[in-house]
Structure formats: structure tokens, C-alpha cells
Design a protein around this motif. Structure first.
Motif, PDB file in Angstrom:
ATOM      1  N   GLY A  46      36.674 -14.641 -42.100  1.00  0.00           N
ATOM      2  CA  GLY A  46      36.264 -13.696 -43.126  1.00  0.00           C
ATOM      3  C   GLY A  46      34.770 -13.470 -43.135  1.00  0.00           C
ATOM      4  N   TRP A  47      34.235 -13.322 -44.336  1.00  0.00           N
ATOM      5  CA  TRP A  47      32.829 -12.959 -44.538  1.00  0.00           C
ATOM      6  C   TRP A  47      32.258 -13.764 -45.695  1.00  0.00           C
ATOM      7  CZ3 TRP A  47      30.891  -9.262 -41.253  1.00  0.00           C
ATOM      8  CH2 TRP A  47      31.836  -8.590 -40.489  1.00  0.00           C
ATOM      9  N   ILE A  48      31.014 -14.214 -45.545  1.00  0.00           N
ATOM     10  CA  ILE A  48      30.253 -14.809 -46.646  1.00  0.00           C
ATOM     11  C   ILE A  48      29.233 -13.767 -47.078  1.00  0.00           C
ATOM     12  CG2 ILE A  48      28.521 -16.550 -47.271  1.00  0.00           C
ATOM     13  CD1 ILE A  48      31.113 -17.887 -47.075  1.00  0.00           C
ATOM     14  N   GLY A  49      29.167 -13.515 -48.362  1.00  0.00           N
ATOM     15  CA  GLY A  49      28.218 -12.542 -48.887  1.00  0.00           C
ATOM     16  C   GLY A  49      27.350 -13.155 -49.972  1.00  0.00           C
ATOM     17  N   PHE A  50      26.191 -12.571 -50.155  1.00  0.00           N
ATOM     18  CA  PHE A  50      25.293 -13.071 -51.201  1.00  0.00           C
ATOM     19  C   PHE A  50      24.491 -11.907 -51.787  1.00  0.00           C
ATOM     20  CE2 PHE A  50      22.545 -12.751 -47.609  1.00  0.00           C
ATOM     21  CZ  PHE A  50      21.305 -12.449 -48.130  1.00  0.00           C
ATOM     22  N   TYR A  51      23.967 -12.160 -52.976  1.00  0.00           N
ATOM     23  CA  TYR A  51      23.074 -11.207 -53.629  1.00  0.00           C
ATOM     24  C   TYR A  51      21.983 -12.003 -54.306  1.00  0.00           C
ATOM     25  CZ  TYR A  51      21.138  -8.023 -57.041  1.00  0.00           C
ATOM     26  OH  TYR A  51      20.267  -7.279 -57.788  1.00  0.00           O
ATOM     27  N   ARG A  52      20.758 -11.520 -54.181  1.00  0.00           N
ATOM     28  CA  ARG A  52      19.590 -12.155 -54.787  1.00  0.00           C
ATOM     29  C   ARG A  52      18.722 -11.104 -55.436  1.00  0.00           C
ATOM     30  NH1 ARG A  52      15.000 -14.484 -51.273  1.00  0.00           N
ATOM     31  NH2 ARG A  52      13.668 -13.276 -52.592  1.00  0.00           N
ATOM     32  N   ASP A  53      18.098 -11.449 -56.543  1.00  0.00           N
ATOM     33  CA  ASP A  53      17.215 -10.532 -57.259  1.00  0.00           C
ATOM     34  C   ASP A  53      15.974 -10.247 -56.424  1.00  0.00           C
ATOM     35  OD1 ASP A  53      15.738  -9.090 -59.052  1.00  0.00           O
ATOM     36  OD2 ASP A  53      15.696 -10.631 -60.596  1.00  0.00           O
ATOM     37  N   HIS A  54      15.641  -8.975 -56.250  1.00  0.00           N
ATOM     38  CA  HIS A  54      14.498  -8.587 -55.416  1.00  0.00           C
ATOM     39  C   HIS A  54      13.149  -8.796 -56.093  1.00  0.00           C
ATOM     40  CE1 HIS A  54      14.840  -5.023 -57.903  1.00  0.00           C
ATOM     41  NE2 HIS A  54      13.609  -4.735 -57.545  1.00  0.00           N
ATOM     42  N   SER A  55      13.137  -9.107 -57.379  1.00  0.00           N
ATOM     43  CA  SER A  55      11.865  -9.228 -58.093  1.00  0.00           C
ATOM     44  C   SER A  55      11.137 -10.540 -57.777  1.00  0.00           C
ATOM     45  CB  SER A  55      12.093  -9.112 -59.598  1.00  0.00           C
ATOM     46  OG  SER A  55      12.879 -10.201 -60.057  1.00  0.00           O
ATOM     47  N   ASP A  56      11.800 -11.475 -57.147  1.00  0.00           N
ATOM     48  CA  ASP A  56      11.208 -12.784 -56.893  1.00  0.00           C
ATOM     49  C   ASP A  56      11.091 -13.028 -55.395  1.00  0.00           C
ATOM     50  OD1 ASP A  56      10.078 -15.119 -57.651  1.00  0.00           O
ATOM     51  OD2 ASP A  56      11.809 -15.866 -58.750  1.00  0.00           O
ATOM     52  N   MET A  57      10.136 -12.368 -54.758  1.00  0.00           N
ATOM     53  CA  MET A  57      10.025 -12.403 -53.302  1.00  0.00           C
ATOM     54  C   MET A  57       9.280 -13.627 -52.769  1.00  0.00           C
ATOM     55  SD  MET A  57      11.873  -9.980 -52.537  1.00  0.00           S
ATOM     56  CE  MET A  57      11.682 -10.189 -50.800  1.00  0.00           C
ATOM     57  N   GLN A  58       8.829 -14.520 -53.641  1.00  0.00           N
ATOM     58  CA  GLN A  58       8.131 -15.703 -53.156  1.00  0.00           C
ATOM     59  C   GLN A  58       9.103 -16.737 -52.584  1.00  0.00           C
ATOM     60  OE1 GLN A  58       6.157 -16.898 -56.699  1.00  0.00           O
ATOM     61  NE2 GLN A  58       7.888 -18.023 -57.506  1.00  0.00           N
ATOM     62  N   TYR A  59      10.385 -16.561 -52.838  1.00  0.00           N
ATOM     63  CA  TYR A  59      11.393 -17.489 -52.343  1.00  0.00           C
ATOM     64  C   TYR A  59      12.105 -16.907 -51.129  1.00  0.00           C
ATOM     65  CZ  TYR A  59      10.817 -19.585 -56.945  1.00  0.00           C
ATOM     66  OH  TYR A  59      10.303 -20.155 -58.074  1.00  0.00           O
ATOM     67  N   SER A  60      12.747 -17.773 -50.387  1.00  0.00           N
ATOM     68  CA  SER A  60      13.544 -17.301 -49.250  1.00  0.00           C
ATOM     69  C   SER A  60      14.879 -18.041 -49.219  1.00  0.00           C
ATOM     70  CB  SER A  60      12.804 -17.516 -47.935  1.00  0.00           C
ATOM     71  OG  SER A  60      12.642 -18.890 -47.691  1.00  0.00           O
ATOM     72  N   ASN A  61      15.865 -17.425 -48.620  1.00  0.00           N
ATOM     73  CA  ASN A  61      17.184 -18.013 -48.437  1.00  0.00           C
ATOM     74  C   ASN A  61      17.663 -17.721 -47.027  1.00  0.00           C
ATOM     75  OD1 ASN A  61      17.201 -16.860 -51.473  1.00  0.00           O
ATOM     76  ND2 ASN A  61      18.298 -18.787 -51.386  1.00  0.00           N
ATOM     77  N   GLN A  62      18.484 -18.613 -46.512  1.00  0.00           N
ATOM     78  CA  GLN A  62      19.145 -18.393 -45.231  1.00  0.00           C
ATOM     79  C   GLN A  62      20.579 -18.886 -45.339  1.00  0.00           C
ATOM     80  OE1 GLN A  62      17.376 -18.985 -41.326  1.00  0.00           O
ATOM     81  NE2 GLN A  62      15.665 -19.975 -42.387  1.00  0.00           N
ATOM     82  N   ILE A  63      21.461 -18.181 -44.681  1.00  0.00           N
ATOM     83  CA  ILE A  63      22.854 -18.603 -44.576  1.00  0.00           C
ATOM     84  C   ILE A  63      23.209 -18.516 -43.104  1.00  0.00           C
ATOM     85  CG2 ILE A  63      25.234 -18.092 -45.218  1.00  0.00           C
ATOM     86  CD1 ILE A  63      24.120 -16.817 -47.796  1.00  0.00           C
ATOM     87  N   TRP A  64      23.772 -19.576 -42.559  1.00  0.00           N
ATOM     88  CA  TRP A  64      24.171 -19.542 -41.164  1.00  0.00           C
ATOM     89  C   TRP A  64      25.479 -20.287 -40.970  1.00  0.00           C
ATOM     90  CZ3 TRP A  64      19.828 -22.246 -42.771  1.00  0.00           C
ATOM     91  CH2 TRP A  64      19.844 -23.624 -42.619  1.00  0.00           C
ATOM     92  N   SER A  65      26.150 -19.954 -39.882  1.00  0.00           N
ATOM     93  CA  SER A  65      27.430 -20.548 -39.544  1.00  0.00           C
ATOM     94  C   SER A  65      27.338 -21.160 -38.153  1.00  0.00           C
ATOM     95  CB  SER A  65      28.521 -19.475 -39.582  1.00  0.00           C
ATOM     96  OG  SER A  65      29.753 -20.007 -39.161  1.00  0.00           O
ATOM     97  N   TYR A  66      27.876 -22.361 -38.022  1.00  0.00           N
ATOM     98  CA  TYR A  66      27.903 -23.052 -36.735  1.00  0.00           C
ATOM     99  C   TYR A  66      29.216 -22.793 -36.012  1.00  0.00           C
ATOM    100  CZ  TYR A  66      23.863 -25.821 -38.178  1.00  0.00           C
ATOM    101  OH  TYR A  66      22.616 -26.221 -38.578  1.00  0.00           O
ATOM    102  N   GLY A  67      29.161 -22.728 -34.699  1.00  0.00           N
ATOM    103  CA  GLY A  67      30.357 -22.651 -33.875  1.00  0.00           C
ATOM    104  C   GLY A  67      30.842 -24.046 -33.532  1.00  0.00           C
ATOM    105  N   THR A  68      31.896 -24.136 -32.777  1.00  0.00           N
ATOM    106  CA  THR A  68      32.451 -25.438 -32.404  1.00  0.00           C
ATOM    107  C   THR A  68      31.517 -26.228 -31.494  1.00  0.00           C
ATOM    108  OG1 THR A  68      33.638 -24.398 -30.577  1.00  0.00           O
ATOM    109  CG2 THR A  68      34.853 -24.708 -32.619  1.00  0.00           C
ATOM    110  N   ASP A  69      30.599 -25.534 -30.826  1.00  0.00           N
ATOM    111  CA  ASP A  69      29.646 -26.222 -29.945  1.00  0.00           C
ATOM    112  C   ASP A  69      28.399 -26.706 -30.688  1.00  0.00           C
ATOM    113  OD1 ASP A  69      28.442 -23.805 -30.475  1.00  0.00           O
ATOM    114  OD2 ASP A  69      28.173 -23.242 -28.371  1.00  0.00           O
ATOM    115  N   GLY A  70      28.368 -26.516 -32.020  1.00  0.00           N
ATOM    116  CA  GLY A  70      27.230 -26.959 -32.811  1.00  0.00           C
ATOM    117  C   GLY A  70      26.057 -26.007 -32.841  1.00  0.00           C
ATOM    118  N   LYS A  71      26.202 -24.845 -32.209  1.00  0.00           N
ATOM    119  CA  LYS A  71      25.127 -23.849 -32.206  1.00  0.00           C
ATOM    120  C   LYS A  71      25.408 -22.790 -33.269  1.00  0.00           C
ATOM    121  CE  LYS A  71      24.073 -24.480 -27.356  1.00  0.00           C
ATOM    122  NZ  LYS A  71      24.020 -23.890 -26.038  1.00  0.00           N
TER     123      LYS A  71
END
Length: 116
Positions: A46-71
Motif C-alpha cells: 500500500g501507501w504511507i501518507g503524511f501531512y505536516r503544517d507548513h508554518s513550522d519550517m524549522q523542523y524536518s521529517n523523513q519517512i523511508w521503507s527498507y527492502g528485504t536486503d536492508g536497503k
């Protein structure tokens, strides 16, 4: 004549099947996840989705998915105004990491049509 009928049947069937197969990757529904979640293993493709308020640009977020090979096989990050919401494809059983110091307002999983 029988040959023509069989050919027509097969072509029609294959055209329908290829359309059906193509639709299987699309999101089917939305399952809300806790916004403070840091790791997730999807029960279906499926899909992972997110939403963040644009007024607070001093922060950062990352979302990532690993494969079976660990990459890392898919990733999205926020830091600029153009990436305040997004989705990444995820696979059943693959570990997804949600990281960052920015407050997420929404986090969700959408199973694909074929992953129900």
C-alpha cells in the motif's frame, strides 16, 4: 468462424485482465496511524501518507521503507514548502521508519486495492 470467436473472447478477456491488474496498486481506503509513531510494518502492500503544517519550517521529517536486503527502497522528506504532504509506496512486511523533529498532523496507511 470458431477461430475468430475464440480470438475475440481471448482479446476481450486479456484487455479486461490487464485493466484489472493495473488497478490493483491504487489505494483503497485510509487507516489513520498515531502521529507519534516511529516505526511501522504494513500488513499489506500500500501507501504511507503524511501531512505536516507548513508554518513550522524549522523542523524536518523523513519517512523511508527498507527492502528485504536492508536497503532503503522508498523515501520522502520534508524541509521545504513543496513537501509538506506526501505518500510513499510500501510493501507488506517491510519495515517503515518515521523520523524527524517536526510535528506531523496526520499519518496514515492506505492498503492497495489488491492488498485487501
Amino acid at each position: 468462424m470458431l477461430k475468430s470467436f475464440i480470438r475475440l473472447f481471448v482479446e476481450t478477456f486479456l484487455a479486461y485482465k490487464s485493466e484489472w491488474i493495473g488497478r490493483q496498486a491504487f489505494p483503497s481506503r485510509r487507516v489513520s496511524l498515531p502521529v507519534d509513531l516511529r516505526e511501522y510494518v504494513p500488513p499489506n502492500d500500500g501507501w504511507i501518507g503524511f501531512y505536516r503544517d507548513h508554518s513550522d519550517m524549522q523542523y524536518s521529517n523523513q519517512i523511508w521503507s527498507y527492502g528485504t536486503d536492508g536497503k532503503i527502497v522508498s523515501r520522502i522528506g520534508t524541509r521545504t514548502e513543496s513537501f509538506l504532504t506526501g505518500t510513499i509506496p510500501v510493501k507488506k512486511g517491510y519495515r517503515v521508519v518515521i523520523d524527524g523533529d517536526g510535528p506531523l498532523l496526520e499519518l496514515w496507511f492506505s492498503p492497495s486495492v489488491g492488498g485487501k
